[in-house]
Structure formats: C-alpha cells, structure tokens
Enzyme design. Structure first.
Site, mmCIF file in Angstrom:
data_model
loop_
_atom_site.group_PDB
_atom_site.id
_atom_site.type_symbol
_atom_site.label_atom_id
_atom_site.label_comp_id
_atom_site.label_asym_id
_atom_site.label_seq_id
_atom_site.Cartn_x
_atom_site.Cartn_y
_atom_site.Cartn_z
ATOM 1 N N VAL A 85 11.934 7.932 6.968
ATOM 2 C CA VAL A 85 12.048 6.821 6.034
ATOM 3 C C VAL A 85 10.744 6.682 5.239
ATOM 4 O O VAL A 85 9.660 6.618 5.803
ATOM 5 C CB VAL A 85 12.350 5.505 6.776
ATOM 6 C CG1 VAL A 85 12.303 4.322 5.809
ATOM 7 C CG2 VAL A 85 13.713 5.577 7.449
ATOM 8 N N ARG A 90 3.785 9.892 4.885
ATOM 9 C CA ARG A 90 5.091 10.261 4.322
ATOM 10 C C ARG A 90 5.244 9.732 2.892
ATOM 11 O O ARG A 90 5.929 10.344 2.086
ATOM 12 C CB ARG A 90 6.204 9.741 5.223
ATOM 13 C CG ARG A 90 6.312 8.236 5.310
ATOM 14 C CD ARG A 90 7.274 7.754 6.374
ATOM 15 N NE ARG A 90 6.768 7.999 7.714
ATOM 16 C CZ ARG A 90 7.339 7.498 8.812
ATOM 17 N NH1 ARG A 90 8.429 6.752 8.717
ATOM 18 N NH2 ARG A 90 6.827 7.741 9.995
ATOM 19 N N LYS A 135 0.842 -1.205 0.000
ATOM 20 C CA LYS A 135 0.000 0.000 0.000
ATOM 21 C C LYS A 135 0.872 1.247 0.000
ATOM 22 O O LYS A 135 0.459 2.299 -0.510
ATOM 23 C CB LYS A 135 -0.972 -0.011 1.182
ATOM 24 C CG LYS A 135 -0.327 -0.083 2.569
ATOM 25 C CD LYS A 135 -0.020 1.268 3.168
ATOM 26 C CE LYS A 135 0.658 1.103 4.517
ATOM 27 N NZ LYS A 135 1.052 2.392 5.117
#
Length: 333
Positions: A277, A253, A189
């Site tokens: 990250v 993010r 995803k």
C-alpha cells in the site's frame, strides 16, 4: 511482561512484533489472511514483505480477531490506512473500556478528512487511543538498527505507558500530547515523498530533493498549524524527521512509487509494481481538500494530485513549481 496484540502482519506490524517480543512481552500477531497466518506459523517471518526478520517461537499467529484483542494490555493497530475503519469496527465488540489502542498507520481519510486516531475513536469509543510515529522503516527496526520515534496520546500517562513498553536499547521513544500534529506530519510527508521520488525518476539531483523537503515541511506546517497543531511538532520526529527518511530512503514505498511515475508509469502501474500500500496516494486528495478547507496554499501537494489523478506530465509539474510567482522565503513559510 505485557500481553500485546499486534493487529496487522505487514512489514510494520511484523517489525513491531519482533521489537516488542525482544522487550520480553507476550505477543499475538493477527493477520486478515489465513494463508499469511499459515506462512508465519511455518516460517516465523513474513517471507513476502519482511524476509529475514525471524519472530520468536513463542509468538502466537492467528486470524482470530477476538482472541487477538480480548484481555490484552495493549493493542497495536498496524493495518494499512484504508483498512483502519473497517478493522476498528470489527474490533469494537472485543475492546474493553480504557484498553489502549496504538495506531501506527499513517493517513487521512479522504471522504471525512479524519485522521486515523479520529477514526478509531469514532469506531471504538470505549478505547484509549494513541499514535506512534516517526522515521522508522520496518526493514531497519527489524534488524535492530537504532531508531527514534514519538508516542502521542491525550493523557500523559498513556503516552508514558507506551514509551515504557516500546523503549529498548535500539528503539528510543519520546512522548507528546500533540496527536493532531503527529498525524498530519505522518500522513502528508508521504505525499511529499511521492514528489521526491518523481524528481528522482526524472533524473533530478540532490538540490531538487532538498528543495522539496524544505518547502514540503513548510506546506505541512502551515496546514497543521491552521488546524490547531503545535508548530514545533513539524520540526520533530514525526515532521521533518519522518519527511527526510521517507523522501531519501531506498526502503520508502512512497518514494519508490514516485520514482516509477517519474520514469513514466501511471499511478496504478506504479502502485502495482511496489506490491504494498502506497499511503501517499490515499492521502494526496485528502491533503488537497484540507488545504482548500483551511485556505492554505500547498503548491507541491497540488501538483502531486495533478500528476497522480489528472494526467499532468511530471516534468511539467516541476516547471510550474519552479516558475511560480516570486516570494520572500520567510513570508512564504
């Protein structure tokens, strides 16, 4: 009250430490960085990654991995996916037989195509390994907003133990035996969310995002089912649930990195701008390799790889997706 070691003090580890302490458990929060531990000891919050989520005075902050692991009733492994193998290897000498390690990182290791729990089981064979996943941004969990998630384990008793420890009036936990399906959905995803962010960066609208989410879950479920996962998992919390929130949320993010790429930044520039990250970048190549291994058509993930690593212009990638050969929707599922 349980003794719980949270291994990893990024935004997600911090939010889960907050949640578990609110559930009246004894919490030790481990950080790889001494300066980060000092920050927690001084401010009782991650002022960089999750400001405003204040941890209780009795939460212990440390860089001592042995102390964080030994004697704990439960370990929550909350480091970024690229660090799961090395951290697991470092934990191994301190983990007792049958000690529960709950993975909350999302990813697939490109070099081996192993899921995070596969890696942990390989590095810490004496552990009882489980996974916790679902639509759960740290920014909202840390504010006590209602969240629902799924705990997966090989043994029902282990999943129910995790459910018992994490459940709260604002954090509902379901159980599942389909660890593989949970992890495939969780990892891939993020790649679809990069595509959704790219579409936003290009100025496309809700129609485009809805198409990416719908066809994205089709790709993920085709692959996961071929790998042996339960197809129903992909229409649950760790599948469509996590996909929707990651593609749409301002907290994502992966969506943010995709947005910056759609605006014209290179992949590394976008990752640097996000300052955390971006798991989807690490899972994209692994997803493509799995598609090739199992003979599964995954056009969105293929195009994302081309944009990230081959220099394909994002708008060109969208045009190629739109102009693919005509198909029947159900047959294309």
């Amino acid at each position: 009250m349980a003794k719980i070691g949270v291994i990893g003090s990024g935004s997600w580890g911090t939010a889960l430490a907050w949640l578990l302490r609110n559930n009246r458990h004894d919490i030790t929060l481990w950080s790889y960085l001494p300066e980060e531990t000092e920050m927690f000891q001084k401010h009782h919050q991650n002022t960089d990654k999750l400001p405003g989520v204040i941890l209780a005075e009795d939460v212990e902050f440390t860089c001592d991995l042995e102390h964080s692991v030994k004697g704990k009733d439960l370990l929550v492994l909350a480091v970024p996916s690229p660090a799961v193998r090395s951290t697991s290897a470092n934990m191994k000498p301190f983990v007792s037989a049958g000690q529960i390690v709950v993975d909350v990182a999302k990813g697939i290791e490109e070099s081996t195509l192993m899921t995070m729990t596969d890696i942990i089981e390989q590095e810490i064979p004496q552990a009882e390994v489980a996974v916790l996943s679902g639509p759960s941004h740290a920014e909202e969990v840390g504010r006590g907003l209602p969240t629902t998630i799924v705990a997966g384990a090989h043994r029902k008793e282990t999943a129910e133990r995790i459910q018992e420890l994490f459940m709260s009036p604002v954090f509902r936990v379901y159980t599942s035996s389909d660890m593989l399906g949970i992890e495939i959905g969780a990892a891939l995803k993020n790649v679809i969310a990069l595509a959704a962010g790219i579409a936003d960066g290009l100025g496309y609208g809700d129609n485009t995002k809805a198409a990416l989410i719908t066809r994205g879950i089709a790709e993920i479920s085709r692959l996961g089912t071929a790998m042996g996962a339960n197809p129903h998992t992909f229409f649950g919390l760790s599948g469509i649930g996590d996909l929707v929130v990651t593609c749409a949320s301002i907290h994502s993010r992966n969506r943010k990195a995709g947005y910056l790429i759609g605006q014209g930044l290179a992949m590394q520039e976008a990752m640097d701008e996000v300052h955390m990250v971006v798991e989807g970048v690490y899972s994209a190549r692994a997803g493509l390799k799995l598609a090739e291994k199992y003979g599964i058509e995954m056009p969105i993930i293929t195009v994302v790889n081309q944009v990230l690593f081959d220099g394909k212009p994002a708008a060109e990638g969208v045009r190629e997706l739109m102009q693919r050969v005509k198909k029947d929707e159900l047959e294309a599922w």
